[in-house]
Scaffold this motif. Structure first.
Motif, mmCIF file in Angstrom:
data_model
loop_
_atom_site.group_PDB
_atom_site.id
_atom_site.type_symbol
_atom_site.label_atom_id
_atom_site.label_comp_id
_atom_site.label_asym_id
_atom_site.label_seq_id
_atom_site.Cartn_x
_atom_site.Cartn_y
_atom_site.Cartn_z
ATOM 1 N N UNK A 80 3.033 -48.549 -14.977
ATOM 2 C CA UNK A 80 3.950 -47.587 -15.570
ATOM 3 C C UNK A 80 4.810 -46.997 -14.463
ATOM 4 N N UNK A 81 6.108 -47.169 -14.564
ATOM 5 C CA UNK A 81 7.030 -46.804 -13.494
ATOM 6 C C UNK A 81 6.909 -45.329 -13.111
ATOM 7 N N UNK A 82 7.008 -44.435 -14.075
ATOM 8 C CA UNK A 82 6.970 -43.003 -13.761
ATOM 9 C C UNK A 82 5.644 -42.600 -13.129
ATOM 10 N N UNK A 83 4.555 -43.124 -13.638
ATOM 11 C CA UNK A 83 3.242 -42.790 -13.087
ATOM 12 C C UNK A 83 3.110 -43.329 -11.666
ATOM 13 N N UNK A 84 3.591 -44.525 -11.445
ATOM 14 C CA UNK A 84 3.506 -45.140 -10.121
ATOM 15 C C UNK A 84 4.332 -44.375 -9.093
ATOM 16 N N UNK A 85 5.538 -43.994 -9.461
ATOM 17 C CA UNK A 85 6.409 -43.224 -8.568
ATOM 18 C C UNK A 85 5.795 -41.850 -8.299
ATOM 19 N N UNK A 86 5.371 -41.170 -9.351
ATOM 20 C CA UNK A 86 4.780 -39.842 -9.199
ATOM 21 C C UNK A 86 3.538 -39.882 -8.334
ATOM 22 N N UNK A 87 2.748 -40.911 -8.507
ATOM 23 C CA UNK A 87 1.525 -41.070 -7.727
ATOM 24 C C UNK A 87 1.834 -41.220 -6.239
ATOM 25 N N UNK A 88 2.832 -42.023 -5.912
ATOM 26 C CA UNK A 88 3.208 -42.210 -4.510
ATOM 27 C C UNK A 88 3.798 -40.925 -3.932
ATOM 28 N N UNK A 89 4.648 -40.258 -4.683
ATOM 29 C CA UNK A 89 5.242 -39.006 -4.222
ATOM 30 C C UNK A 89 4.147 -37.968 -3.970
ATOM 31 N N UNK A 90 3.197 -37.858 -4.885
ATOM 32 C CA UNK A 90 2.080 -36.927 -4.716
ATOM 33 C C UNK A 90 1.269 -37.275 -3.471
ATOM 34 N N UNK A 91 1.025 -38.557 -3.265
ATOM 35 C CA UNK A 91 0.275 -39.020 -2.093
ATOM 36 C C UNK A 91 1.026 -38.663 -0.809
ATOM 37 N N UNK A 92 2.330 -38.881 -0.790
ATOM 38 C CA UNK A 92 3.137 -38.544 0.386
ATOM 39 C C UNK A 92 3.133 -37.036 0.644
ATOM 40 N N UNK A 93 3.235 -36.252 -0.416
ATOM 41 C CA UNK A 93 3.223 -34.800 -0.260
ATOM 42 C C UNK A 93 1.889 -34.310 0.295
#
Length: 126
Positions: A80-93
């Motif tokens: 899922x695109x949004x979940x995948x992007x959000x997950x990476x952004x959260x990980x980076x943060x």
């Protein structure tokens, strides 16, 4: 900016596409030259894959990074695109790495969602 620097190991098609994307998004890129240890240079690892298919090399690299207490993240571009992007952004943060080693197979660039994923990620990391 969440991505401060991307480190690439080679100049293969996958790495070239990541470098092009990084330049478009004003993210500095460094190609690993072997002058120092990869594990000393890199603070974190992101493995980009399709359908959770990881190469043996990527699995070994992930294991080695984790043994050196470096945060790692796997990204499935066909999820899922949004979940995948959000997950990476959260990980980076949460991990706030100064640099990220990005790896993936060259066949990813043939995946229809690869460029879509990079484009969506570009809007989120700014």
């Amino acid at each position: 900016m969440l991505l401060k620097k991307i480190i690439l190991r080679n100049n293969d098609p996958f790495e070239q596409s990541i470098e092009t994307w990084a330049k478009q998004n004003n993210v500095p890129v460094e190609v690993f030259d072997g002058k120092e240890s990869l594990f000393e240079l890199c603070q974190s690892l992101v493995i980009i894959n399709a359908d959770h298919n990881l190469s043996r090399e990527s699995k070994e690299l992930k294991h080695q990074m984790e043994r050196n207490h470096k945060p790692t993240r796997e990204i499935d571009i066909n999820g899922t695109m949004n979940a995948s992007i959000s997950s990476l952004v959260f990980w980076l943060e949460n991990n706030t790495p100064e640099n990220v080693l990005m790896v993936g197979n060259d066949n990813l660039i043939e995946q229809p969602r690869f460029q879509d994923y990079l484009k969506a990620l570009g809007t989120e990391i700014k």
